[in-house]
Design a protein around this motif. Structure first.
Motif, PDB file in Angstrom:
ATOM      1  N   GLY A 475      17.832  -1.776   6.204  1.00  0.00           N
ATOM      2  CA  GLY A 475      17.329  -3.066   6.657  1.00  0.00           C
ATOM      3  C   GLY A 475      16.125  -3.488   5.857  1.00  0.00           C
ATOM      4  O   GLY A 475      16.074  -3.266   4.634  1.00  0.00           O
ATOM      5  N   MET A 476      15.166  -4.093   6.547  1.00  0.00           N
ATOM      6  CA  MET A 476      13.995  -4.583   5.836  1.00  0.00           C
ATOM      7  C   MET A 476      12.776  -3.735   6.160  1.00  0.00           C
ATOM      8  O   MET A 476      12.597  -3.296   7.289  1.00  0.00           O
ATOM      9  CB  MET A 476      13.769  -6.039   6.175  1.00  0.00           C
ATOM     10  N   LEU A 477      11.963  -3.544   5.132  1.00  0.00           N
ATOM     11  CA  LEU A 477      10.821  -2.650   5.282  1.00  0.00           C
ATOM     12  C   LEU A 477       9.608  -3.413   5.805  1.00  0.00           C
ATOM     13  O   LEU A 477       9.186  -4.410   5.208  1.00  0.00           O
ATOM     14  CB  LEU A 477      10.505  -2.020   3.922  1.00  0.00           C
ATOM     15  N   VAL A 478       9.060  -2.927   6.909  1.00  0.00           N
ATOM     16  CA  VAL A 478       7.822  -3.504   7.461  1.00  0.00           C
ATOM     17  C   VAL A 478       6.815  -2.374   7.636  1.00  0.00           C
ATOM     18  O   VAL A 478       7.179  -1.198   7.607  1.00  0.00           O
ATOM     19  CB  VAL A 478       8.067  -4.188   8.829  1.00  0.00           C
ATOM     20  N   ILE A 479       5.552  -2.752   7.829  1.00  0.00           N
ATOM     21  CA  ILE A 479       4.514  -1.767   8.149  1.00  0.00           C
ATOM     22  C   ILE A 479       3.918  -2.188   9.495  1.00  0.00           C
ATOM     23  O   ILE A 479       3.597  -3.364   9.693  1.00  0.00           O
ATOM     24  CB  ILE A 479       3.415  -1.720   7.058  1.00  0.00           C
ATOM     25  N   LEU A 480       3.791  -1.215  10.387  1.00  0.00           N
ATOM     26  CA  LEU A 480       3.484  -1.563  11.778  1.00  0.00           C
ATOM     27  C   LEU A 480       1.996  -1.744  12.076  1.00  0.00           C
ATOM     28  O   LEU A 480       1.642  -2.407  13.036  1.00  0.00           O
ATOM     29  CB  LEU A 480       4.066  -0.503  12.716  1.00  0.00           C
ATOM     30  N   ASP A 481       1.150  -1.092  11.299  1.00  0.00           N
ATOM     31  CA  ASP A 481      -0.276  -1.224  11.595  1.00  0.00           C
ATOM     32  C   ASP A 481      -1.059  -1.254  10.287  1.00  0.00           C
ATOM     33  O   ASP A 481      -0.536  -0.880   9.232  1.00  0.00           O
ATOM     34  CB  ASP A 481      -0.730  -0.069  12.489  1.00  0.00           C
ATOM     35  N   SER A 482      -2.308  -1.668  10.383  1.00  0.00           N
ATOM     36  CA  SER A 482      -3.126  -1.852   9.179  1.00  0.00           C
ATOM     37  C   SER A 482      -3.564  -0.515   8.576  1.00  0.00           C
ATOM     38  O   SER A 482      -3.608   0.505   9.251  1.00  0.00           O
ATOM     39  CB  SER A 482      -4.357  -2.688   9.534  1.00  0.00           C
ATOM     40  N   TRP A 483      -3.872  -0.547   7.280  1.00  0.00           N
ATOM     41  CA  TRP A 483      -4.433   0.594   6.554  1.00  0.00           C
ATOM     42  C   TRP A 483      -5.587   0.019   5.740  1.00  0.00           C
ATOM     43  O   TRP A 483      -5.611  -1.203   5.462  1.00  0.00           O
ATOM     44  CB  TRP A 483      -3.349   1.238   5.671  1.00  0.00           C
ATOM     45  N   PRO A 484      -6.546   0.857   5.338  1.00  0.00           N
ATOM     46  CA  PRO A 484      -7.782   0.292   4.762  1.00  0.00           C
ATOM     47  C   PRO A 484      -7.588  -0.519   3.480  1.00  0.00           C
ATOM     48  O   PRO A 484      -8.357  -1.440   3.205  1.00  0.00           O
ATOM     49  CB  PRO A 484      -8.637   1.534   4.481  1.00  0.00           C
TER      50      PRO A 484
END
Ligand code: PRX
Length: 661
Positions: A475-484
């Motif tokens: 599917g499609m790649l997402v990132i769930l939370d922030s990183w610095p």
């Protein structure tokens, strides 16, 4: 994949393809030396991001400590991303000053010129300090202040590093424009960034050819009246035009100032730089990175992903005009006090052995390059590699595009002689640093997979409706939370930032990439799912190329798509309809190809250009790119549903005259 059998003691055939365990010698001295250790630290980084990042942030020297580690929200109606609030620091101080006590006389970088017969340079941290301070003072002398924007349009010469760090030192925001961009592209970026100062060179040198940087800059500046000062580095001594009162020689200016310049005290969230990148629509976006989070992230990833130890010689063969150069030539490595190689030329000049000769010359231990370079070198044959030693190499890396297993295996066997792990690192201009990657002392490698997330990174795969898919997934790649290291905004267009990355799947960062996760949880990046194409690891917007084409008087309409290309990963395929009164010809085709190169820059060279009487459109007039992509890929038998086409005969004509056979 061509080869399927295990090839040595470290490779096991898992039934799903080859798996390469880290070589024992490598594992022994690695920072992260087992999957248990990786998992434990990873879990911690996700369960307790505050604790994890508070600790990791100590690797940077802060003038004043931060009071809040993480303060972020991906809610598109209330989006904010702030890290290490309250912290005060200076990126140049971290990359230079703090090393002086221990390593003033250590080489920070060796500069290797384009021509192997020209003498290179070895720049120590003390010299770096003086050069950067002088240039910082020159900028100040010309009125550049904290928060002002400085555009840098330089080839791969030491002054490029000095320029970036000089800006960082005084708190000016740098915007580096790749030296392969055209005058128009440079002007667009200067104008969008409201830059008042430009640093360039008389000419660049690449593979023996001169790149007329000053001439390009002169042309760009006709449209940029706010640029009052141009600092010119003398690289070749070639003839250039000179505008009295505006242009100044770098070598003269730095004689007039002191070699001491106190670093500006910057807030963690003060912008460090912006860098333009292409999206699916409109003009390139100015991706803004700030100081604290970016530096912590670049430096931490550099150390762990490359397993960088004191004394290692490191070489990232990217260009400073791209994010890879920013994070893994300048900020990450120098914050870690490395000795590295800065290379002006190309891997195959004067011959296809050059890259390995440079490895031997400086005894490089860690090499980071692109799949395109590897494929190009592979095509030239093994002799070019085998006639060099390469014994110093310990680790190999790739970035920028998916690497096909054949190229991976060649890199592993022929270049690294099965001794060096390969880190296939997935990330983006927007992410600031590496996101999905092996850790070379721990992660079993599968050729073609970027493997697992870095600490603090929570990738997920979603379907078209944004549902998170568990287990094996496509599917499609997402990132769930922030990183610095995450970008904070698009320069002067915050709405565009929210719109581009956070509205398609609200609450998640959308990468624009398609990906698959296998039964071991490994990620396989498939490529862009938007109208961005990746040519030789360069990210190009099809919309930009189409706009350039229709600027030509003969062109009525244009549609551009990517297609699989053996060396470049993707090639550029353009479909063009002409205005009445113009006839298709080879000459016009060449003219259009040259026209686009001139408007956008030589990296935008159309590979295949097909003239057509019409483009396939829906009844509402939307171009059906899906069909064009198939035709460009020579997959014309399987065009999918064409029932919504306004005029199905258009497709037949396109297929008949297709160019990729
Ligand atoms: O499609 C992915 C591809 O490059 C895109 C990001 O391009 P850019 O912002 O120019 O940054 C390139 C250097 C970090 C991604 O969306 N990409 C990058 N690395 C990989 C990759 N695709 C597959 N495998 C990779 N290792």
């Amino acid at each position: 994949m061509g080869v399927q059998e295990p090839v040595n003691a470290t490779a096991a055939y898992s039934g799903r393809g080859l798996v390469f365990e880290p070589p024992e010698a490598f594992r022994k001295r690695a920072f992260i030396s087992s999957m248990e250790q990786y998992r434990e630290l990873y879990e911690r980084s996700i369960k307790d991001p505050e604790g994890f990042w508070r600790e990791q942030a100590q690797r940077i020297t802060w003038f004043e400590p931060f009071h809040t580690v993480k303060n972020t929200s991906f809610d598109p109606s209330n989006l904010y991303i702030r890290w290490f609030e309250g912290g005060k620091l200076n990126a140049a101080y971290n990359c230079i000053d703090r090393h002086l006590e221990k390593r003033a006389d250590q080489v920070a970088f060796y500069w290797e010129p384009d021509n192997p017969d020209e003498e290179g340079k070895a720049i120590t941290y003390r010299q770096l300090y003086e050069e950067v301070c002088r240039l910082a003072n020159v900028l100040k002398k010309h009125g550049v202040k904290k928060g002002d924007r400085v555009t840098i349009y330089l080839p791969m010469i030491p002054e490029a590093i000095y320029a970036m760090l000089a800006c960082a030192r005084i708190g000016a925001i740098h915007s580096v424009v790749f030296a392969g961009f055209s005058p128009d592209s440079l002007a667009d970026r200067i104008l969008d960034g409201e830059a008042t100062y430009l640093i360039t060179a008389d000419e660049g040198l690449r593979a023996g050819r001169r790149v007329p940087l000053k001439r390009n800059a002169d042309q760009a500046l006709e449209r940029c009246p706010d640029v009052k000062t141009v600092l010119v580095v003398r690289r070749t001594g070639g003839d250039i035009n000179w505008v009295e009162g505006r242009d100044r020689w770098y070598h003269e200016e730095i004689q007039t100032v002191s070699a001491e310049c106190p670093p500006e005290v910057m807030d963690a969230e003060d912008p460090l730089f912006f860098l333009y990148t292409s999206g699916s629509t409109g003009k390139p976006k100015g991706v803004v990175h700030t100081t604290g989070g970016y530096l912590v992230y670049a430096s931490l990833t550099h150390q762990f992903v490359f397993d960088y130890h004191e004394g290692d010689i490191y070489w990232c063969a990217a260009d400073i005009g791209w994010i890879t150069g920013h994070s893994y030539i300048v900020y990450g490595p120098l914050a870690n006090g490395v000795t590295e190689v800065l290379f002006e030329g190309t891997p195959t000049y004067p011959d296809p052995s050059r890259i390995w000769q440079v490895v031997d010359k400086y005894q490089v231990n860690i090499l980071y390059t692109s799949p395109t370079a590897i494929r190009a070198l592979m095509r030239e044959g093994d002799e070019w590699v085998k006639k060099t030693s390469r014994k110093s190499l310990r680790l190999l890396g790739t970035v920028g595009e998916p690497i096909n297993p054949e190229a991976w295996l060649w890199y592993y066997r022929v270049v690294g002689e099965e001794r060096c792990p390969i880190v296939d690192t997935w990330w983006q201009t927007e992410t600031g640093g590496i996101m999905i990657t092996p850790l070379p002392g721990a992660t079993p490698l599968k050729p073609g997979s970027a493997t697992l997330p870095f600490f603090g990174v929570q990738p997920a795969i979603v379907d078209n409706d944004g549902n998170i898919l568990e287990g094996t997934a496509d599917g499609m790649l997402v990132i769930l939370d922030s990183w610095p290291g995450q970008m904070r905004t698009v320069y002067r267009a915050h709405d565009r930032f929210v719109q581009t990355y956070f509205t398609r799947f609200p609450g998640k960062y959308f990468t624009g990439d398609g990906a698959r996760r296998d039964e071991d949880g490994y990620y396989w990046i498939v490529g862009r799912v938007d109208d961005v194409i990746n040519v030789s690891g360069h990210r190009l917007g099809t919309a930009e190329i189409e706009s350039a084409l229709v600027l030509h008087e003969a062109v009525a309409e244009a549609a551009v798509v990517g297609y699989p290309h053996e060396i470049k990963g993707q090639g550029i395929y353009a479909f063009v309809t002409l205005k009445a009164g113009y006839a298709a010809s080879d000459q016009l085709r060449q003219e259009l190809i040259q026209h686009v190169r001139k408007v956008l820059g030589p990296i935008f060279t159309i590979d295949l250009l097909q003239f057509t009487p019409a483009l396939p459109k829906t009844r509402s007039g939307k171009i059906m790119r899906r069909i064009l992509r198939k035709i460009a890929a020579n997959e014309y038998q399987d065009l999918g549903d064409t029932s919504t086409l306004a005029d199905p005969s258009v497709v037949e004509e396109l297929v008949q005259n297709r160019l990729n056979r």
